[in-house]
Design a protein around this motif. Structure first.
Motif, PDB file in Angstrom:
ATOM      1  N   ASP A  13       0.805  -1.246  -0.063  1.00 31.40           N
ATOM      2  CA  ASP A  13      -0.094  -0.027   0.120  1.00 31.40           C
ATOM      3  C   ASP A  13       0.918   1.233  -0.058  1.00 31.40           C
ATOM      4  OD1 ASP A  13      -1.815   1.974   0.313  1.00 31.40           O
ATOM      5  OD2 ASP A  13      -2.548   1.327   2.261  1.00 31.40           O
ATOM      6  N   ALA A  14       0.864   1.845  -0.993  1.00 31.08           N
ATOM      7  CA  ALA A  14       1.968   3.050  -1.442  1.00 31.08           C
ATOM      8  C   ALA A  14       0.985   4.216  -0.828  1.00 31.08           C
ATOM      9  CB  ALA A  14       2.302   3.215  -2.574  1.00 31.08           C
ATOM     10  N   ALA A  15      -0.277   4.327  -0.821  1.00 31.51           N
ATOM     11  CA  ALA A  15      -1.007   5.591  -0.626  1.00 31.51           C
ATOM     12  C   ALA A  15      -0.467   6.673   0.615  1.00 31.51           C
ATOM     13  CB  ALA A  15      -2.405   5.016  -0.300  1.00 31.51           C
ATOM     14  N   PRO A  16      -0.027   6.232   1.717  1.00 31.54           N
ATOM     15  CA  PRO A  16       0.433   6.889   2.882  1.00 31.54           C
ATOM     16  C   PRO A  16       1.596   7.780   2.221  1.00 31.54           C
ATOM     17  CG  PRO A  16      -0.030   4.874   3.682  1.00 31.54           C
ATOM     18  CD  PRO A  16       0.020   4.605   2.215  1.00 31.54           C
ATOM     19  N   LEU A  17       2.274   7.362   1.233  1.00 35.00           N
ATOM     20  CA  LEU A  17       3.522   8.171   0.796  1.00 35.00           C
ATOM     21  C   LEU A  17       3.254   9.354   0.498  1.00 35.00           C
ATOM     22  CD1 LEU A  17       5.851   5.218  -0.910  1.00 35.00           C
ATOM     23  CD2 LEU A  17       5.871   6.247   1.488  1.00 35.00           C
ATOM     24  N   THR A  18       1.988   9.501  -0.500  1.00 30.80           N
ATOM     25  CA  THR A  18       1.485  10.639  -1.143  1.00 30.80           C
ATOM     26  C   THR A  18       0.399  11.195  -0.804  1.00 30.80           C
ATOM     27  OG1 THR A  18       0.500   9.251  -2.765  1.00 30.80           O
ATOM     28  CG2 THR A  18       2.900   9.871  -3.224  1.00 30.80           C
ATOM     29  N   GLU A  19      -0.462  10.820   0.023  1.00 27.14           N
ATOM     30  CA  GLU A  19      -1.702  11.377   0.664  1.00 27.14           C
ATOM     31  C   GLU A  19      -1.651  12.538   1.404  1.00 27.14           C
ATOM     32  OE1 GLU A  19      -3.938   8.016   2.183  1.00 27.14           O
ATOM     33  OE2 GLU A  19      -2.781   8.201   4.013  1.00 27.14           O
ATOM     34  N   PRO A  20      -2.721  13.416   1.349  1.00 24.17           N
ATOM     35  CA  PRO A  20      -2.465  14.557   2.424  1.00 24.17           C
ATOM     36  C   PRO A  20      -2.422  13.970   3.802  1.00 24.17           C
ATOM     37  CG  PRO A  20      -4.225  14.908   0.773  1.00 24.17           C
ATOM     38  CD  PRO A  20      -3.745  13.630   0.622  1.00 24.17           C
ATOM     39  N   VAL A  21      -1.822  14.928   4.796  1.00 26.68           N
ATOM     40  CA  VAL A  21      -1.708  14.579   6.103  1.00 26.68           C
ATOM     41  C   VAL A  21      -2.339  15.564   6.941  1.00 26.68           C
ATOM     42  CG1 VAL A  21       0.665  13.325   5.566  1.00 26.68           C
ATOM     43  CG2 VAL A  21       0.582  15.725   6.107  1.00 26.68           C
ATOM     44  N   ASP A  22      -2.649  15.426   8.047  1.00 31.33           N
ATOM     45  CA  ASP A  22      -3.196  15.990   9.280  1.00 31.33           C
ATOM     46  C   ASP A  22      -2.034  16.607   9.913  1.00 31.33           C
ATOM     47  OD1 ASP A  22      -4.514  17.358  11.076  1.00 31.33           O
ATOM     48  OD2 ASP A  22      -5.344  15.507  12.058  1.00 31.33           O
ATOM     49  N   PRO A  23      -1.958  18.161   9.656  1.00 30.99           N
ATOM     50  CA  PRO A  23      -0.726  18.926  10.671  1.00 30.99           C
ATOM     51  C   PRO A  23      -0.911  18.274  11.935  1.00 30.99           C
ATOM     52  CG  PRO A  23      -1.893  20.406   9.139  1.00 30.99           C
ATOM     53  CD  PRO A  23      -2.897  18.932   9.035  1.00 30.99           C
ATOM     54  N   LYS A  24      -1.994  18.208  12.668  1.00 27.98           N
ATOM     55  CA  LYS A  24      -1.798  17.700  14.124  1.00 27.98           C
ATOM     56  C   LYS A  24      -1.219  16.416  14.449  1.00 27.98           C
ATOM     57  CE  LYS A  24      -6.052  20.734  15.307  1.00 27.98           C
ATOM     58  NZ  LYS A  24      -7.369  20.734  15.900  1.00 27.98           N
ATOM     59  N   ALA A  25      -1.547  15.667  13.402  1.00 27.86           N
ATOM     60  CA  ALA A  25      -1.128  14.184  13.512  1.00 27.86           C
ATOM     61  C   ALA A  25       0.499  14.168  13.467  1.00 27.86           C
ATOM     62  CB  ALA A  25      -1.712  13.516  12.398  1.00 27.86           C
ATOM     63  N   VAL A  26       0.924  15.092  12.357  1.00 27.94           N
ATOM     64  CA  VAL A  26       2.292  15.158  12.285  1.00 27.94           C
ATOM     65  C   VAL A  26       3.199  15.818  13.448  1.00 27.94           C
ATOM     66  CG1 VAL A  26       3.949  16.572  10.785  1.00 27.94           C
ATOM     67  CG2 VAL A  26       2.051  15.497   9.655  1.00 27.94           C
ATOM     68  N   THR A  27       2.511  16.777  13.969  1.00 33.18           N
ATOM     69  CA  THR A  27       3.012  17.292  15.262  1.00 33.18           C
ATOM     70  C   THR A  27       3.170  16.457  16.325  1.00 33.18           C
ATOM     71  OG1 THR A  27       2.250  19.654  14.626  1.00 33.18           O
ATOM     72  CG2 THR A  27       2.888  19.198  16.816  1.00 33.18           C
ATOM     73  N   ALA A  28       1.988  15.709  16.533  1.00 32.93           N
ATOM     74  CA  ALA A  28       2.042  14.629  17.499  1.00 32.93           C
ATOM     75  C   ALA A  28       3.065  13.440  17.309  1.00 32.93           C
ATOM     76  CB  ALA A  28       0.588  14.135  17.432  1.00 32.93           C
ATOM     77  N   PHE A  29       3.139  12.965  15.918  1.00 27.65           N
ATOM     78  CA  PHE A  29       4.147  12.107  16.047  1.00 27.65           C
ATOM     79  C   PHE A  29       5.532  12.631  16.233  1.00 27.65           C
ATOM     80  CE2 PHE A  29       6.835   9.741  12.699  1.00 27.65           C
ATOM     81  CZ  PHE A  29       6.880   8.329  13.411  1.00 27.65           C
ATOM     82  N   ALA A  30       5.925  13.845  15.697  1.00 29.40           N
ATOM     83  CA  ALA A  30       7.033  14.364  15.784  1.00 29.40           C
ATOM     84  C   ALA A  30       7.423  14.336  17.135  1.00 29.40           C
ATOM     85  CB  ALA A  30       7.349  15.845  15.343  1.00 29.40           C
ATOM     86  N   ALA A  31       6.526  14.722  18.288  1.00 26.19           N
ATOM     87  CA  ALA A  31       6.563  14.864  19.620  1.00 26.19           C
ATOM     88  C   ALA A  31       7.076  13.092  20.287  1.00 26.19           C
ATOM     89  CB  ALA A  31       5.484  15.788  20.430  1.00 26.19           C
ATOM     90  N   GLU A  32       6.348  12.212  19.619  1.00 27.21           N
ATOM     91  CA  GLU A  32       6.593  10.793  20.169  1.00 27.21           C
ATOM     92  C   GLU A  32       8.071  10.516  19.778  1.00 27.21           C
ATOM     93  OE1 GLU A  32       5.151   6.680  18.444  1.00 27.21           O
ATOM     94  OE2 GLU A  32       3.684   8.365  18.321  1.00 27.21           O
ATOM     95  N   LEU A  33       8.470  10.891  18.598  1.00 27.21           N
ATOM     96  CA  LEU A  33       9.933  10.655  18.138  1.00 27.21           C
ATOM     97  C   LEU A  33      10.867  11.249  19.155  1.00 27.21           C
ATOM     98  CD1 LEU A  33       9.687  10.497  14.211  1.00 27.21           C
ATOM     99  CD2 LEU A  33       9.694   8.694  16.003  1.00 27.21           C
ATOM    100  N   ARG A  34      10.536  12.504  19.545  1.00 28.81           N
ATOM    101  CA  ARG A  34      11.620  13.088  20.444  1.00 28.81           C
ATOM    102  C   ARG A  34      11.505  12.521  21.656  1.00 28.81           C
ATOM    103  NH1 ARG A  34       9.260  17.877  18.008  1.00 28.81           N
ATOM    104  NH2 ARG A  34       7.711  18.142  19.973  1.00 28.81           N
ATOM    105  N   ALA A  35      10.122  11.962  22.199  1.00 26.55           N
ATOM    106  CA  ALA A  35      10.059  11.232  23.565  1.00 26.55           C
ATOM    107  C   ALA A  35      10.744  10.313  23.855  1.00 26.55           C
ATOM    108  CB  ALA A  35       8.604  11.247  23.920  1.00 26.55           C
ATOM    109  N   ARG A  36      10.957   9.609  22.590  1.00 26.78           N
ATOM    110  CA  ARG A  36      11.454   8.164  22.623  1.00 26.78           C
ATOM    111  C   ARG A  36      13.156   8.215  22.085  1.00 26.78           C
ATOM    112  NH1 ARG A  36       7.675   5.479  18.430  1.00 26.78           N
ATOM    113  NH2 ARG A  36       9.250   5.503  16.366  1.00 26.78           N
ATOM    114  N   GLY A  37      13.449   9.439  21.704  1.00 24.76           N
ATOM    115  CA  GLY A  37      14.935   9.652  21.291  1.00 24.76           C
ATOM    116  C   GLY A  37      15.234   9.222  20.116  1.00 24.76           C
ATOM    117  N   SER A  38      14.125   9.356  19.025  1.00 23.40           N
ATOM    118  CA  SER A  38      14.350   8.569  17.712  1.00 23.40           C
ATOM    119  C   SER A  38      14.284   9.678  16.590  1.00 23.40           C
ATOM    120  CB  SER A  38      13.574   7.287  17.384  1.00 23.40           C
ATOM    121  OG  SER A  38      13.759   6.923  16.303  1.00 23.40           O
TER     122      SER A  38
END
Length: 377
Positions: A13-38
């Motif tokens: 499934d290649a759809a997630p590579l190009t489909e529009p994203v939710d800015p709030k979800a992007v921010t939340a995932f960036a915070a998750e990566l920072r929290a686990r040091g990744s």
């Protein structure tokens, strides 16, 4: 991880590579990566972002205020403000470009995360100094893998981008690779397939190997790859690279360098592997899927030298016990299984012997000689 198939099957499934994203979800995932040091953002990038932000907040307003003051001063020259205008414009462009790049990187990481989820895999933003035995993972410093996409079924596979930095005096060069790491069932001899389709002026690999270890295989395999195996392991390489496996590599991995080391198989390329390009993923999934369906027969390979190596080690550790065992008469024949070596590789087959890379050195000497010769006229 769903079982990869050839690219024509479009089994992912290649759809997630190009489909529009939710800015709030992007921010939340960036915070998750920072929290686990990744997080994929390293320390130097954070410093650069802070410096650019300060430029936008402090430097640009100061320049603007200075320009207004100069223009409003009676008798002021209009030409005097030109350098300030140019400086302010450059600062604004740099600040905007950096912000756009930072935001694009966050969106890329989120899309790769969603892509991994959609295909039964996992995503990791960054791994510092990955503990992998491949030739590219022991070079230079500041080693880092980024945007790792991992699957565990039917076997562990990791797609990632990798970089390391080599310092030469006051200068340094950063080298970037894309790689696919496939976990094998048993350790195998160190074998390298140098793909000819991606070479330029000589091999593009970061290591050179002694020519005595070069092995020619049947058919047209030599037109696509140069194969290196440890001396004395030629028959083993012929077993591992049977005609049907050679055909798989030619059809699906002719543009990829291959290294088998310990219980890993690595596919290398000097382009990004973990990307938002669906065509790249189709190519890689097709290549990996075609290869891993033929790796089961490698599980049956055993190194007969390992049995002799273990016996020699035991004899050297206890000569008296070894002599006693040699003189004893067993009243029965041991089971066949006890005469077979365990999975593993004898010492002489674990690593290829490196050679000095003469071609780049000769090229540099010739270039320097030409430069001095041209300066003399």
């Amino acid at each position: 991880m769903t079982t990869p198939r050839p690219a024509s099957a479009a089994s992912f499934d290649a759809a997630p590579l190009t489909e529009p994203v939710d800015p709030k979800a992007v921010t939340a995932f960036a915070a998750e990566l920072r929290a686990r040091g990744s997080s994929g953002t390293n320390g130097s990038s954070i410093i650069a972002i802070v410096v650019i932000a300060l430029m936008a907040i402090i430097v640009v307003p100061v320049v603007f205020t200075t320009i207004v003051g100069m223009v409003s001063t009676p008798g002021g020259s209009g030409f005097a403000i030109v350098p300030l205008v140019i400086f302010g414009a450059v600062a604004v462009v740099i600040a905007i470009g950096s912000f756009v790049g930072w935001r694009r990187a966050r969106v890329t990481r989120y899309r790769l995360h969603r892509f991994a989820q959609a295909n039964g895999m996992s995503y990791e933003g960054r791994v510092t100094a990955p503990a992998l035995p491949g030739m590219i993972f022991s070079l230079g410093g500041s080693r880092m893998s980024t945007d790792l996409v991992r699957g565990t079924t039917p076997r562990f596979v990791e797609f990632g981008n990798y970089q390391y930095t080599v310092k030469r005096g006051k200068s340094s060069t950063t080298y970037r690779w894309g790689y696919v790491a496939v976990k094998l069932d048993v350790p195998l001899p160190n074998i390298v397939l140098d793909a000819k389709g991606n070479n330029g002026f000589g091999s593009n690999l970061p290591a050179s190997f002694q020519k005595e270890q070069r092995l020619s295989l049947e058919g047209d395999f030599d037109e696509y790859f140069t194969l290196y195996c440890p001396e004395g392991y030629e028959r083993d390489a012929l077993y591992l690279f049977s005609p049907d496996i050679m055909a798989r590599f030619i059809d699906n991995a002719a543009e990829l360098d291959v290294e088998i080391v310990d219980d890993w198989m690595f596919l290398y390329t000097q382009r990004r592997v973990s990307t938002l390009d669906p065509a790249t993923w189709a190519w890689l999934f097709g290549a990996v899927g075609a290869l891993i369906t033929k790796l089961d027969q490698w599980e049956r390979w055993r190194d007969e030298r390992l049995l002799l190596e273990n016996q020699t080690a035991a004899a050297s550790a206890s000569p008296a016990a070894s002599a006693r065992l040699a003189n004893e008469r067993l009243p029965f024949a041991p089971p066949v299984g006890l005469l077979s070596p365990p999975p593993g590789v004898a010492h002489e087959g674990r690593r290829l012997k490196r050679s000095f890379p003469w071609v780049p050195v000769v090229f540099m000497i010739a270039f320097a000689a030409f430069w001095f010769w041209s300066r003399s006229f």
